[in-house]
Design a protein around this motif. Structure first.
Motif, short mmCIF file in Angstrom:
data_model
loop_
_atom_site.label_atom_id
_atom_site.label_comp_id
_atom_site.label_asym_id
_atom_site.label_seq_id
_atom_site.Cartn_x
_atom_site.Cartn_y
_atom_site.Cartn_z
N MET A 1 0.88 -1.10 0.07
CA MET A 1 0.16 0.02 -0.21
C MET A 1 0.89 1.35 0.02
SD MET A 1 -3.13 -1.09 2.82
CE MET A 1 -3.80 0.69 2.64
N THR A 2 0.67 2.18 -1.01
CA THR A 2 1.44 3.40 -1.10
C THR A 2 0.58 4.44 -0.37
OG1 THR A 2 0.57 3.89 -3.34
CG2 THR A 2 2.63 2.63 -3.26
N TYR A 3 -0.61 4.40 -0.07
CA TYR A 3 -1.50 5.40 0.34
C TYR A 3 -1.23 5.70 1.88
CZ TYR A 3 -5.30 8.36 1.79
OH TYR A 3 -6.08 9.60 2.07
N GLN A 4 -1.00 6.88 2.25
CA GLN A 4 -0.93 7.05 3.54
C GLN A 4 -1.89 7.95 4.00
OE1 GLN A 4 3.14 8.73 4.28
NE2 GLN A 4 3.79 6.50 4.89
N ALA A 5 -2.49 7.93 5.23
CA ALA A 5 -3.48 8.59 5.84
C ALA A 5 -2.94 10.00 5.94
CB ALA A 5 -3.75 8.20 7.39
N ARG A 65 -0.74 11.10 8.96
CA ARG A 65 0.55 10.75 8.92
C ARG A 65 1.48 11.67 7.57
NH1 ARG A 65 1.31 4.68 7.65
NH2 ARG A 65 3.46 5.27 8.13
N VAL A 66 0.75 11.82 6.55
CA VAL A 66 1.39 12.79 5.63
C VAL A 66 1.69 14.11 5.94
CG1 VAL A 66 1.29 13.54 3.20
CG2 VAL A 66 0.49 11.22 3.87
N THR A 125 13.42 12.95 10.82
CA THR A 125 12.02 12.78 10.10
C THR A 125 11.64 11.56 9.80
OG1 THR A 125 12.21 15.07 9.34
CG2 THR A 125 10.67 13.86 8.21
N ASN A 126 12.72 10.74 9.17
CA ASN A 126 12.47 9.34 8.84
C ASN A 126 12.63 8.32 9.95
OD1 ASN A 126 11.98 10.22 5.94
ND2 ASN A 126 14.09 10.28 5.51
N ASP A 147 -7.82 13.60 14.90
CA ASP A 147 -9.08 13.01 14.74
C ASP A 147 -9.89 13.76 13.54
OD1 ASP A 147 -8.78 11.36 16.79
OD2 ASP A 147 -10.01 12.42 18.29
N ALA A 148 -9.56 15.10 13.42
CA ALA A 148 -9.89 16.00 12.34
C ALA A 148 -9.67 15.45 11.12
CB ALA A 148 -9.80 17.25 12.41
N LEU A 149 -8.44 15.16 10.90
CA LEU A 149 -7.93 14.71 9.55
C LEU A 149 -8.26 13.26 9.36
CD1 LEU A 149 -4.21 16.01 10.00
CD2 LEU A 149 -6.28 17.11 8.69
N SER A 150 -8.49 12.41 10.43
CA SER A 150 -9.11 11.12 10.10
C SER A 150 -10.54 10.94 9.59
CB SER A 150 -9.14 10.32 11.37
OG SER A 150 -7.86 10.05 11.86
N ILE A 151 -11.30 12.13 10.30
CA ILE A 151 -12.71 12.36 9.71
C ILE A 151 -12.56 12.88 8.20
CG2 ILE A 151 -14.93 13.41 10.16
CD1 ILE A 151 -14.11 13.42 13.16
#
Length: 623
Positions: A1-5, A8-9, A83-84, A216-220
């Motif tokens: 999976m290349t997509y990140q939430a 996280r991004v 950062t990494n 939580d806001a970014l998750s929603i």
């Protein structure tokens, strides 16, 4: 999976990216620029407010050689490695899974070695409150005198579980919940950077649902983007969060204003059938009531509104509903919100609240009409003494007046020059009602030793609490205590009610008392104005305990004995009552006569003596 939430991004990489914590980020930036950094920090606050992100940014900034205005460059080798998560000198530890003594001892031993590729070795311990007592003790000495170029950053959501010896050796920063505007600004920036379409009105709905947490806001927001196929609309956000549209809330408020209970219940059933969350429904109603109230008082300050859209229907509702009605609605909804936390049947409480809201003004109107009808009826009654009803009422009034005068004379003769306390103002219909049953159960087993012990440690307890919790208990004092219960008196009713409803505060007090005195009593809150009344009722109840045999009350307060008992038996019978009376804080009593009136038998004896020997020959003495 290349997509990140999204969370996280778009994790903050600079202090200025941390939303809603300007005071903290500015302090840390100035400390870095002035080279006045501490060896240990404690970051506390609710989830998703930037504690761990702030710790990582601080680790980069303190090791960055190209620091600009206290911000890391994020371009040098050290910043990129941190950062990494590839720099060995920045160690992030999850205390939830590494909470033993051995793990902390390992940290203590390795902290002695110098950093390998950075200037400072940084230890970030997340959820530090999960450490065991032994682990805290192992960390204590290292935290007090760490090796050179070693910095500890402790992060937690529950600072009250951390020993004071640890807190006193750190610089504490309390991260607050992020307000709706700052969350919306951050989401707007992210959506623009991602080049995604969105409706402006959808962002406040997401922000309110997040409860002050950016993560939580970014998750929603991530869910809404997936639901709407890379487009954020109000309708999609409503579906994802379970919130109500303004049109639906206006319909519900219309049922309240028109006292249409049937319509209100029908709307409620439709809302619940659509799968809307009960807690979110009540929260939306409270915020909408607040927006109506704010708009009524300051219509020119639309920026204060929490998501409401000022359209024609909103203005019409604002002109129709009164401010007093909004006050009462908020009180009812707030009580319903509290009750929903402890029930498995939220629909029942919502139905009850709907009925109360739709009949709120109707009750007031009916009361007004009935009052006018009574006034009109009174006007029809002829004001003549020939009316037998009026004559009867006047006789009763005259008799009551004589009784009041007699009571005033007797009361003044008994009390003498006793000081009288000014009558306190009543809180009205919304006065907090304490749990008298629980209070009586505590008083039944209360002891003077327990009360003295808890009074002595009360200042230490306040110091262990957070700033908000300490402010709530600042105007409080223990007044009675037993092995399993503690009664705390508050100077203000509103603080008493807030403390009672704050389960986190009650649990913190119980846990800290367990550490201070060895046991954690159940805390019962009582307003200071009501405590003397409840206390007096309890003392009267003690004195009037029922018995099958004829008892004789002696002049000693609360002593109950039988005529044929010896002195030892009388003292033994008196001991339990005396113990319970001593357990009650009597420091504010002017006289025990206030709460234990003389018995009818004593009054009868005095009256007969005066009749036999004359009033001048009889002298009454109280031992």
């Amino acid at each position: 999976m290349t997509y990140q939430a999204l969370y996280r991004v778009w994790r903050p990489q600079r202090f200025q990216d941390i939303a809603g914590q300007k005071a903290i980020t500015q302090t840390l930036r100035n400390a870095l620029m002035q080279e006045k950094t501490s060896h240990a920090y404690l970051f506390t606050g609710p989830r998703g407010t930037g504690k761990t992100s702030g710790a990582k940014i601080f680790a980069k900034a303190i090791n960055c050689h190209f620091l600009k205005d206290g911000e890391p460059c994020n371009e040098c080798e050290t910043c990129i490695a941190i950062t990494n998560g590839q720099l060995n000198d920045v160690i992030e530890i999850d205390a939830a899974s590494n909470n033993g003594v051995e793990e902390i001892r390992d940290i203590r031993d390795k902290a002695k070695y110098a950093a390998t590729s950075a200037d400072y070795k940084i230890y970030i311990i997340d959820e530090v409150h999960m450490l065991s007592s032994g682990a805290f003790n192992a960390l204590l000495k290292t935290l007090e005198e760490p090796p050179k170029n070693v910095v500890f950053i402790l992060a937690t959501t529950e600072p009250h579980k951390i020993p004071l010896t640890i807190i006193s050796r750190t610089q504490r920063f309390d991260f607050k919940r992020i307000n709706t505007r700052d969350i919306c600004d951050r989401m707007r920036y992210i959506l623009n950077q991602e080049k995604l379409e969105f409706e402006e009105a959808a962002l406040p709905i997401v922000a309110r649902s997040a409860g002050g947490g950016m993560r939580d806001a970014l998750s929603i927001l991530d869910q809404a983007i997936s639901y709407g196929d890379d487009k954020v609309t109000v309708e999609d956000v409503m579906s994802v969060t379970g919130s109500l549209t303004q049109e639906l809330m206006l319909d519900y408020f219309e049922a309240i204003v028109t006292h249409d209970t049937k319509k209100g219940l029908s709307l409620l059933q439709e809302i619940l059938a659509d799968g809307k969350d009960a807690a979110r429904f009540v929260e939306d109603l409270i915020l909408f009531s607040r927006d109506l109230l704010v708009y009524q008082q300051a219509p020119q300050m639309n920026e204060l509104l929490d998501g409401a859209k000022v359209d024609t229907a909103f203005k019409a509702l604002s002109d129709t509903i009164s401010a007093d009605s909004l006050y009462q609605m908020i009180v009812i909804l707030n009580g319903t919100q509290t009750e929903l936390r402890f029930t498995n049947h939220p629909d029942v409480y919502l139905e009850v609240a709907t009925v109360r809201l739709t009949q709120l003004e109707a009750i007031h109107s009916n009361f007004t009409v009935s009052s006018k009808q009574q006034e009109s009826k009174q006007e029809e009654i002829p004001t003549t003494f020939d009316n037998p009803k009026i004559t009867e009422l006047e006789n009763e009034l005259l008799q009551m007046k004589k009784q009041m005068q007699s009571l005033m004379v007797n009361g003044s003769s008994k009390t003498g020059t006793k000081k009288t306390k000014p009558a306190s103002k009543k809180a009205g219909n919304n006065q907090f009602t304490p749990n008298t049953t629980a209070i009586y159960s505590v008083l039944k087993e209360a002891t003077r030793e327990n009360l003295t012990q808890l009074k002595n440690v009360w200042p230490d307890l306040l110091n262990m609490l957070s700033v908000t919790q300490r402010a709530m208990l600042k105007a409080s004092t223990p007044v009675a205590a037993g092995p399993s219960g503690l009664i705390v008196s508050f100077d203000y009713d509103i603080l008493c009610q807030k403390a009672t409803n704050d389960s986190e505060l009650m649990e913190a007090v119980k846990q800290f008392l367990g550490k201070l005195v060895g046991y954690g009593p159940q805390v019962i809150c009582v307003p200071g104005e009501q405590w003397p009344i409840i206390r007096g009722q309890y003392v009267k109840q003690l004195k009037s305990q029922p018995s099958n045999e004829k008892l004789v009350e002696h002049e000693t307060v609360g002593q109950v004995t039988k005529p044929d008992q010896t002195i030892e038996q009388k003292e033994k019978a008196f001991a339990p009552v005396k113990k319970q009376l001593e357990a009650v804080d009597t420091s504010e009593w002017d006289s025990l006569e206030d709460f234990v009136p003389p018995s009818e038998e004593d009054d009868k004896i005095v009256t007969e003596a005066m009749t036999l020997f004359g009033e001048k020959m009889v002298e009454v003495k109280n031992d």
